[in-house]
Motif scaffolding. Structure first.
Motif, PDB file in Angstrom:
ATOM      1  N   HIS A  87      -4.491  14.644   2.414  1.00 47.64           N
ATOM      2  CA  HIS A  87      -3.662  13.817   1.548  1.00 47.64           C
ATOM      3  C   HIS A  87      -4.253  12.430   1.328  1.00 47.64           C
ATOM      4  O   HIS A  87      -3.588  11.565   0.789  1.00 47.64           O
ATOM      5  CB  HIS A  87      -2.242  13.717   2.113  1.00 47.64           C
ATOM      6  CG  HIS A  87      -2.167  13.008   3.427  1.00 47.64           C
ATOM      7  ND1 HIS A  87      -2.491  13.626   4.611  1.00 47.64           N
ATOM      8  CD2 HIS A  87      -1.836  11.739   3.747  1.00 47.64           C
ATOM      9  CE1 HIS A  87      -2.353  12.760   5.599  1.00 47.64           C
ATOM     10  NE2 HIS A  87      -1.956  11.610   5.105  1.00 47.64           N
ATOM     11  N   MET A 131       0.831  -1.204   0.000  1.00 48.08           N
ATOM     12  CA  MET A 131       0.000   0.000   0.000  1.00 48.08           C
ATOM     13  C   MET A 131       0.863   1.249   0.000  1.00 48.08           C
ATOM     14  O   MET A 131       1.850   1.338   0.715  1.00 48.08           O
ATOM     15  CB  MET A 131      -0.870  -0.012   1.253  1.00 48.08           C
ATOM     16  CG  MET A 131      -1.760   1.169   1.369  1.00 48.08           C
ATOM     17  SD  MET A 131      -2.867   0.928   2.747  1.00 48.08           S
ATOM     18  CE  MET A 131      -3.748   2.448   2.676  1.00 48.08           C
ATOM     19  N   LEU A 132       0.526   2.184  -0.881  1.00 46.22           N
ATOM     20  CA  LEU A 132       1.328   3.396  -1.021  1.00 46.22           C
ATOM     21  C   LEU A 132       0.540   4.588  -0.472  1.00 46.22           C
ATOM     22  O   LEU A 132      -0.450   4.989  -1.065  1.00 46.22           O
ATOM     23  CB  LEU A 132       1.664   3.626  -2.494  1.00 46.22           C
ATOM     24  CG  LEU A 132       2.594   2.606  -3.153  1.00 46.22           C
ATOM     25  CD1 LEU A 132       2.522   2.723  -4.666  1.00 46.22           C
ATOM     26  CD2 LEU A 132       4.020   2.806  -2.680  1.00 46.22           C
ATOM     27  N   ARG A 133       0.991   5.110   0.658  1.00 53.72           N
ATOM     28  CA  ARG A 133       0.296   6.279   1.226  1.00 53.72           C
ATOM     29  C   ARG A 133       0.945   7.544   0.719  1.00 53.72           C
ATOM     30  O   ARG A 133       2.153   7.582   0.479  1.00 53.72           O
ATOM     31  CB  ARG A 133       0.383   6.263   2.762  1.00 53.72           C
ATOM     32  CG  ARG A 133      -0.170   5.020   3.427  1.00 53.72           C
ATOM     33  CD  ARG A 133      -1.641   4.799   3.147  1.00 53.72           C
ATOM     34  NE  ARG A 133      -2.518   5.836   3.654  1.00 53.72           N
ATOM     35  CZ  ARG A 133      -3.127   5.777   4.836  1.00 53.72           C
ATOM     36  NH1 ARG A 133      -2.930   4.753   5.648  1.00 53.72           N
ATOM     37  NH2 ARG A 133      -3.936   6.727   5.211  1.00 53.72           N
ATOM     38  N   LEU A 134       0.141   8.581   0.598  1.00 53.94           N
ATOM     39  CA  LEU A 134       0.698   9.883   0.224  1.00 53.94           C
ATOM     40  C   LEU A 134       1.316  10.529   1.455  1.00 53.94           C
ATOM     41  O   LEU A 134       0.806  10.363   2.565  1.00 53.94           O
ATOM     42  CB  LEU A 134      -0.423  10.784  -0.302  1.00 53.94           C
ATOM     43  CG  LEU A 134      -0.868  10.529  -1.745  1.00 53.94           C
ATOM     44  CD1 LEU A 134      -2.202  11.202  -1.996  1.00 53.94           C
ATOM     45  CD2 LEU A 134       0.173  11.055  -2.723  1.00 53.94           C
ATOM     46  N   PRO A 135       2.430  11.256   1.267  1.00 56.29           N
ATOM     47  CA  PRO A 135       2.935  12.033   2.396  1.00 56.29           C
ATOM     48  C   PRO A 135       1.937  13.148   2.728  1.00 56.29           C
ATOM     49  O   PRO A 135       1.145  13.541   1.888  1.00 56.29           O
ATOM     50  CB  PRO A 135       4.246  12.608   1.863  1.00 56.29           C
ATOM     51  CG  PRO A 135       4.134  12.579   0.384  1.00 56.29           C
ATOM     52  CD  PRO A 135       3.205  11.456   0.042  1.00 56.29           C
ATOM     53  N   GLY A 166      -3.470  14.795 -11.789  1.00 57.64           N
ATOM     54  CA  GLY A 166      -2.891  14.019 -10.688  1.00 57.64           C
ATOM     55  C   GLY A 166      -2.376  12.648 -11.092  1.00 57.64           C
ATOM     56  O   GLY A 166      -1.857  11.904 -10.256  1.00 57.64           O
ATOM     57  N   LYS A 193       3.487   9.540  -3.959  1.00 55.26           N
ATOM     58  CA  LYS A 193       3.463   8.281  -3.205  1.00 55.26           C
ATOM     59  C   LYS A 193       4.862   7.671  -3.139  1.00 55.26           C
ATOM     60  O   LYS A 193       5.185   6.966  -2.184  1.00 55.26           O
ATOM     61  CB  LYS A 193       2.486   7.294  -3.864  1.00 55.26           C
ATOM     62  CG  LYS A 193       1.020   7.659  -3.645  1.00 55.26           C
ATOM     63  CD  LYS A 193       0.089   6.606  -4.219  1.00 55.26           C
ATOM     64  CE  LYS A 193      -1.356   6.901  -3.796  1.00 55.26           C
ATOM     65  NZ  LYS A 193      -2.274   5.813  -4.159  1.00 55.26           N
ATOM     66  N   HIS A 194       5.669   7.921  -4.175  1.00 55.48           N
ATOM     67  CA  HIS A 194       7.048   7.431  -4.193  1.00 55.48           C
ATOM     68  C   HIS A 194       8.013   8.385  -3.485  1.00 55.48           C
ATOM     69  O   HIS A 194       9.227   8.188  -3.536  1.00 55.48           O
ATOM     70  CB  HIS A 194       7.499   7.216  -5.644  1.00 55.48           C
ATOM     71  CG  HIS A 194       6.850   6.036  -6.298  1.00 55.48           C
ATOM     72  ND1 HIS A 194       6.888   5.816  -7.642  1.00 55.48           N
ATOM     73  CD2 HIS A 194       6.140   5.008  -5.777  1.00 55.48           C
ATOM     74  CE1 HIS A 194       6.236   4.696  -7.935  1.00 55.48           C
ATOM     75  NE2 HIS A 194       5.770   4.202  -6.815  1.00 55.48           N
ATOM     76  N   ASP A 249      -2.141   0.552  -6.517  1.00 52.85           N
ATOM     77  CA  ASP A 249      -2.170   1.827  -5.803  1.00 52.85           C
ATOM     78  C   ASP A 249      -1.361   2.921  -6.497  1.00 52.85           C
ATOM     79  O   ASP A 249      -1.006   3.912  -5.876  1.00 52.85           O
ATOM     80  CB  ASP A 249      -1.678   1.654  -4.352  1.00 52.85           C
ATOM     81  CG  ASP A 249      -2.505   2.483  -3.380  1.00 52.85           C
ATOM     82  OD1 ASP A 249      -3.535   3.028  -3.809  1.00 52.85           O
ATOM     83  OD2 ASP A 249      -2.129   2.591  -2.200  1.00 52.85           O
ATOM     84  N   LEU A 299      -5.696   7.443  -7.463  1.00 50.35           N
ATOM     85  CA  LEU A 299      -4.912   8.636  -7.838  1.00 50.35           C
ATOM     86  C   LEU A 299      -5.719   9.920  -7.687  1.00 50.35           C
ATOM     87  O   LEU A 299      -5.292  10.977  -8.116  1.00 50.35           O
ATOM     88  CB  LEU A 299      -4.430   8.521  -9.293  1.00 50.35           C
ATOM     89  CG  LEU A 299      -3.492   7.371  -9.642  1.00 50.35           C
ATOM     90  CD1 LEU A 299      -2.999   7.524 -11.075  1.00 50.35           C
ATOM     91  CD2 LEU A 299      -2.307   7.323  -8.701  1.00 50.35           C
ATOM     92  N   GLU A 313      -8.985   5.662  -0.381  1.00 53.23           N
ATOM     93  CA  GLU A 313      -8.852   5.526   1.078  1.00 53.23           C
ATOM     94  C   GLU A 313     -10.144   5.945   1.778  1.00 53.23           C
ATOM     95  O   GLU A 313     -10.583   5.294   2.737  1.00 53.23           O
ATOM     96  CB  GLU A 313      -7.665   6.364   1.577  1.00 53.23           C
ATOM     97  CG  GLU A 313      -6.327   5.715   1.242  1.00 53.23           C
ATOM     98  CD  GLU A 313      -5.130   6.648   1.439  1.00 53.23           C
ATOM     99  OE1 GLU A 313      -4.126   6.201   2.007  1.00 53.23           O
ATOM    100  OE2 GLU A 313      -5.193   7.816   1.024  1.00 53.23           O
ATOM    101  N   VAL A 371       0.482  12.318  -8.394  1.00 48.57           N
ATOM    102  CA  VAL A 371       0.061  11.527  -7.229  1.00 48.57           C
ATOM    103  C   VAL A 371       0.945  10.286  -7.033  1.00 48.57           C
ATOM    104  O   VAL A 371       1.477  10.075  -5.942  1.00 48.57           O
ATOM    105  CB  VAL A 371      -1.453  11.212  -7.261  1.00 48.57           C
ATOM    106  CG1 VAL A 371      -1.833  10.242  -6.163  1.00 48.57           C
ATOM    107  CG2 VAL A 371      -2.257  12.500  -7.122  1.00 48.57           C
ATOM    108  N   PRO A 372       1.156   9.458  -8.082  1.00 47.03           N
ATOM    109  CA  PRO A 372       2.108   8.346  -7.874  1.00 47.03           C
ATOM    110  C   PRO A 372       3.515   8.838  -7.516  1.00 47.03           C
ATOM    111  O   PRO A 372       4.194   8.207  -6.689  1.00 47.03           O
ATOM    112  CB  PRO A 372       2.110   7.583  -9.207  1.00 47.03           C
ATOM    113  CG  PRO A 372       1.297   8.361 -10.154  1.00 47.03           C
ATOM    114  CD  PRO A 372       0.492   9.344  -9.393  1.00 47.03           C
TER     115      PRO A 372
END
Lengths: 340, 183
Positions: free
Chosen positions: B20, A1-5, A35, A43-44, B41, B61, B25, A39-40
């Motif tokens: 965010h 799972m990749l959360r956004l900062p 986005g 996430k990275h 994701d 996204l 989510e 957005v990805p």
């Protein structure tokens, strides 16, 4: 799972408000359009802004119209799907419509915008990875590190421009309109680029791309776009070839242009194309053999690096193939050129 | 933390979520709408596909706050919308996927069905080519796609009153090669 900062999101409804917030927040703020790339990337942890200003609520940035001088004016927040399907764009800028129709997949085209595609960050297989992945490798010079994993001992970042719309817009001689707290500025898209993968655009903080203007073309205008990728959808280009031909009333080439993307930090214009094709009638055998010459020229001038996924020797051998096929498609008013 | 007001499946719902957070989510962890799946994701797989104003959209996204005021449809909303429009059973797309066995593990199915629904809403009688294009942003690791495309075709056939063709690909291949179709 990749959360956004964590960041703060604001959704202005006017351009003035967006400009004001960006100016206030300084370099810790970023703009988000569709986005689909930012957005990805966030996430990275390639970008960790404090403030994100979404342009999604600004109605004046959407829509396609024909100006009094015949130029097409496309709002930067117009979706790629809309650009690809628009009758005006298909008639006046076929290469652009075709390029937009091949960006990513259907969902990403309904979310992603033309402005966002033009302003896309460069891509590299050592960069577009999670923080964990990049940390395990000791990072790279584009983000958090100092080494280049593509060119041993390399001093310059060679991440690749991967926007499909950019080469098409370059063959069309498009102009980009920016607005910022300092006022409006218009620049030819050819002059946007820098040969640096870390930052491949001449852009100041707070500048928002508002419209893309495509100058009028004559009735003999032809254009096509060819895209190489692993799958028939979703993927970024391993190679993108935009072709422009302008024919006179006798179907002879007056002007020609080829721009190729997904090689290095900026899209590359192939030289000596117009000199090779000028005066030839498109349905003649001379034109077909001149296309072979152009394909060979492109092969000589393009040297893909192992910067994006896909074998770079294969990508290089595909350059003449895609140049030849895309030229033929433009001459025949067909396209796009896509292997699936 | 912001108070979001979202229009989901014809309901106005309130949800508290930080800026965010993505739409996916909020759907899964605030509203309990776990039909939208979390796959890659990062926008590759299409498992999180929802409809925003009728267009296929990747919830993973999408910043949740940026789609306030827009009509969001998740897989949970397909059946109720069909019933509200006077239909019986589930949405024809869902019925066709069931009829054709267009799934194995089922993980990609909500996204597949929403992409198919978006296609049929804008183009009620698509060709196989258009179906392939419309579903090209949804990855399936099990079925090899054949039954999925057949399910959409079956749905179209049903809508125009033709008998849905449920023959297997082997039978169709055999016919194309001019060999007799074995039962």
């Amino acid at each position: 799972m990749l959360r956004l900062p964590k960041f703060e999101l604001r959704t202005p409804t006017t351009l003035e408000q967006a400009i004001e917030w960006l100016e206030e927040a300084g370099p810790s703020a970023l703009i988000v359009a569709g986005g689909t790339d930012l957005v990805p990337n966030m996430k990275h942890e390639l970008f960790t802004p404090e403030l994100v200003v979404s342009l999604a609520g600004i109605a004046e940035l959407r829509g396609i119209r024909r100006d009094h001088d015949g130029a097409l004016s496309i709002g930067a927040m117009t979706s790629l799907e809309e650009v690809a399907a628009n009758e005006l764009v298909r008639a006046q800028a076929p290469a652009l419509a075709q390029a937009c129709s091949l960006v990513a997949g259907p969902q990403l085209r309904s979310m992603g915008t033309l402005g966002g595609n033009v302003m896309l960050d460069t891509r590299c297989q050592w960069y577009n990875q999670t923080y964990f992945w990049r940390q395990a490798l000791g990072f790279c010079m584009k983000k958090d590190g100092s080494l280049c994993h593509v060119v041993a001992g390399g001093k310059n970042c060679v991440a690749a421009a991967s926007n499909d719309s950019a080469p098409a817009l370059m063959t069309l001689g498009a102009n980009l309109e920016f607005e910022s707290a300092k006022g409006a500025r218009e620049t030819p898209i050819d002059e946007l680029w820098l040969a640096d993968g870390i930052r491949n655009k001449k852009l100041e903080h707070g500048e928002i791309l508002t419209r893309i203007r495509v100058p009028p073309v004559g009735t003999g205008h032809r254009g096509a776009y060819g895209k190489l990728r692993d799958r028939g959808s979703i993927d970024f280009p391993l190679l993108g070839v935009a072709v422009r031909l302008d024919l006179d009333s006798a179907q002879r080439v007056e002007h020609a242009d080829i721009v190729i993307t997904a090689l290095a930090a900026q899209p590359k214009r192939i030289s000596k194309v117009v000199e090779t094709l000028r005066g030839l009638e498109v349905e003649s055998p001379e034109f077909a053999s001149a296309c072979e010459t152009v394909a060979a020229l492109a092969h000589k001038q393009c040297r893909p690096l192992p910067n994006i996924p896909g074998d770079h020797d294969y990508r290089r051998e595909m350059v003449p193939v895609y140049v030849r096929r895309t030229l033929a498609a433009a001459a025949a008013r067909s396209g796009p050129v896509h292997h699936v | 933390m912001a108070r979001l007001q979202l229009r989901i499946n014809a309901d106005l719902v309130d949800a508290d979520a930080p800026d965010h957070w993505t739409l996916l989510e909020v759907l899964r962890y605030r509203l309990g709408l776990t039909g939208s799946k979390q796959g890659c994701d990062k926008g590759d797989c299409g498992a999180c596909t929802v409809l925003v104003d009728g267009k296929p959209w990747l919830a993973c996204l999408t910043l949740a706050a940026s789609v306030q005021g827009r009509a969001i449809t998740t897989i949970e909303g397909l059946l109720p919308a069909h019933r509200r429009a006077g239909g019986e059973g589930a949405d024809p797309v869902q019925e066709a996927f069931d009829r054709c066995g267009a799934l194995q593990c089922g993980f990609c199915q909500p996204g597949m069905m929403l992409s198919a629904r978006a296609l049929l809403n804008r183009c009620p009688q698509p060709t196989r080519e258009q179906i392939r294009d419309a579903l090209s942003g949804n990855l399936c690791r099990c079925t090899g796609y054949t039954q999925i495309f057949e399910a959409v075709e079956s749905c179209v056939a049903e809508a125009v009153g033709a008998k849905p063709d449920l023959r297997s690909w082997e039978a169709q291949l055999a016919e194309r090669r001019g060999k007799p179709v074995t039962p």
